[in-house]
Enzyme design. Structure first.
Site, PDB file in Angstrom:
ATOM      1  CD  GLU A 178      -2.979  -0.441   2.508  1.00 34.72           C
ATOM      2  OE1 GLU A 178      -2.715   0.503   3.276  1.00 34.72           O
ATOM      3  OE2 GLU A 178      -3.893  -1.252   2.724  1.00 34.72           O
ATOM      4  CB  SER A 179       0.759   4.241   0.628  1.00 32.19           C
ATOM      5  OG  SER A 179       1.124   5.591   0.631  1.00 32.19           O
ATOM      6  CB  SER A 180       5.668   4.126   0.968  1.00 32.69           C
ATOM      7  OG  SER A 180       7.030   3.834   0.831  1.00 32.69           O
TER       8      SER A 180
END
Ligand SMILES: *[C@@H]1O[C@H](CO)[C@@H](O)[C@H](O)[C@H]1NC(C)=O
Ligand SMILES: *[C@@H]1O[C@H](CO)[C@@H](O)[C@H](O)[C@H]1NC(C)=O
Length: 303
Positions: A149-151
Site C-alpha cells: 500500500e502507498s509507499s
C-alpha cells in the site's frame, strides 16, 4: 505535499484502520503461527528488516508473497490489520513482511541503488528476503508475488521493474509508476511525481523500467494497479501513468479490452488491458484504496 504531511496522513489512516478492525470477525480467527523477525537473510545493504509468517501446514513447494507497508507503518501493524495471516494458514503460503530501517521511514523508491538490479538499496535487501524464503522453505520459484500500500505500492512497482526475474505477479494499492519518484537520493520525496506532473509515453516508461535491469529479456510480472479518483496525496494521474508504463512493457495499446463495474467491489471499476495488466479505479476513494487480500491473492492465482 511534504513527506511529513504524508506521514501524518498515513498515521491517521493507520489508526482508522485499526479501529475498524476491532470487532471484525477476522480477529476471532486464531493465527496458528506468528510473525517472526529473521536476522540473517543475506546481503542487506540498507539495513531493512525481515519478518516471516510460516503457517504450520506448509505444502511441499509453497508460494511466497512479499507484503510491503506504507510510510509510518511497521510489518507487525500491517500484518495485524490485514487478513494475509489467515489466508496463509488456509492456503499454505509463506509470507514475508518487509520493514523499513527506522519506524516511520518510507521505502526507498528514489535512489540509483534501489532502482538498479542488485544495486545495493532496499530493493536488494527485499530480493534477498525472497531468495532466503525460497531456499529455507523449498518455495516454488514460479509462484513469488509482491503487494503493498502507498509507499509499499510504489515499492511493489519498483520490485516488479528491478527484479522481474523473481516475481510472477504484483498487486499495488495506490502507488506510482516505477522510476517516477527518482531523485537520485535515498528515500527522497519527488513532489513532481506525487503531484502528477511527471508524464511519459508508454515507450519512455518502458525504457525506464528496462534500464533498471539491463540485458534482462525475460517476462515481466503481471501487474494489478489500484488507485482512487480523489487521491490528493499521490495524484490521480499516477493511475494512467502506471497503466502506460506496464502497457509499454507488455506491448498493450493501453485501452481497456474489458471494463467491469463494481469489480472487485462497490465503487471500483476494473479495466482489463490484457492478460498481464489490470487497473482498478476507485470512485470517491482517496489515499489509499484499502488492501483487498482476496483480490490480490486471486490475481496471483493462489485463490
Ligand atoms: C486516463 O486516461 C483515460 C483514457 O485512457 C482518460 O479518459 C482519463 O481522463 C485519464 N485520466 C486522467 C486522470 O488523466
Ligand atoms: C475484494 O475482492 C473480492 C474478489 O476478489 C470481492 O468479492 C470483494 O467484494 C472485494 N472487497 C472489497 C471491499 O472490495
Amino acid at each position: 505535499m511534504r513527506f511529513s504531511n504524508l506521514v501524518t496522513a498515513l498515521t491517521a489512516l493507520s489508526g482508522a484502520k485499526a479501529a475498524a478492525a476491532v470487532g471484525d470477525e477476522r480477529d476471532q480467527l486464531v493465527k496458528r503461527a506468528s510473525l517472526t523477525q529473521v536476522q540473517n537473510f543475506g546481503d542487506n545493504p540498507s539495513g531493512i528488516k525481515m519478518f516471516l509468517y510460516v503457517p504450520d501446514n506448509l505444502p511441499e513447494n509453497p508460494a511466497v508473497v512479499l507484503v510491503l507497508h506504507a510510510c509510518a507503518w511497521t510489518a507487525e501493524a500491517f500484518f495485524g490489520t490485514t487478513r494475509y495471516g489467515q489466508l496463509a494458514d488456509e492456503h499454505g503460503i509463506v509470507l514475508i513482511f518487509g520493514q523499513t530501517p527506522n519506524d516511520g521511514d518510507c521505502w526507498d523508491v528514489s535512489s540509483d541503488q534501489t532502482l538498479t538490479h542488485d544495486g545495493g538499496g532496499d530493493s536488494t535487501g527485499l530480493a534477498n528476503m525472497v531468495r532466503y524464503a525460497l531456499d529455507e522453505y523449498n518455495g516454488d520459484p514460479s509462484r513469488v508475488f509482491v503487494t503493498g500500500e502507498s509507499s509499499g505500492a510504489m515499492m511493489t512497482q519498483v520490485m516488479a521493474a528491478v527484479y522481474p526475474d523473481l516475481f510472477a505477479a504484483a498487486s499495488e494499492f495506490s502507488g506510482e509508476p516505477a522510476g517516477c519518484f527518482y531523485t537520485g537520493t535515498v528515500r527522497g520525496w519527488n513532489s513532481d511525481c506525487a503531484g502528477g506532473q511527471i508524464q511519459h509515453t508508454a515507450e519512455e516508461w518502458a525504457a525506464t523500467v528496462r534500464d533498471m535491469y539491463p540485458g534482462y529479456d525475460g517476462e515481466y510480472p503481471r501487474m494489478q494497479v489500484f488507485h482512487g479518483d480523489v487521491d490528493t496525496i499521490l495524484h490521480v494521474n499516477s493511475f494512467n501513468e502506471s497503466v502506460k508504463e506496464w502497457s509499454g512493457i507488455f506491448g498493450y495499446d493501453g485501452t481497456p479490452l474489458e471494463t467491469l463495474e463494481n469489480n472487485p467491489g462497490a465503487s471500483l471499476t476494473k479495466y482489463i488491458y490484457g492478460d498481464r495488466l489490470q487497473g482498478i479505479w476507485g470512485h470517491g476513494i482517496g489515499h489509499v484504496v484499502p488492501t483487498n487480500e482476496t483480490e490480490a491473492l486471486t490475481w496471483f492465482g493462489i485463490l
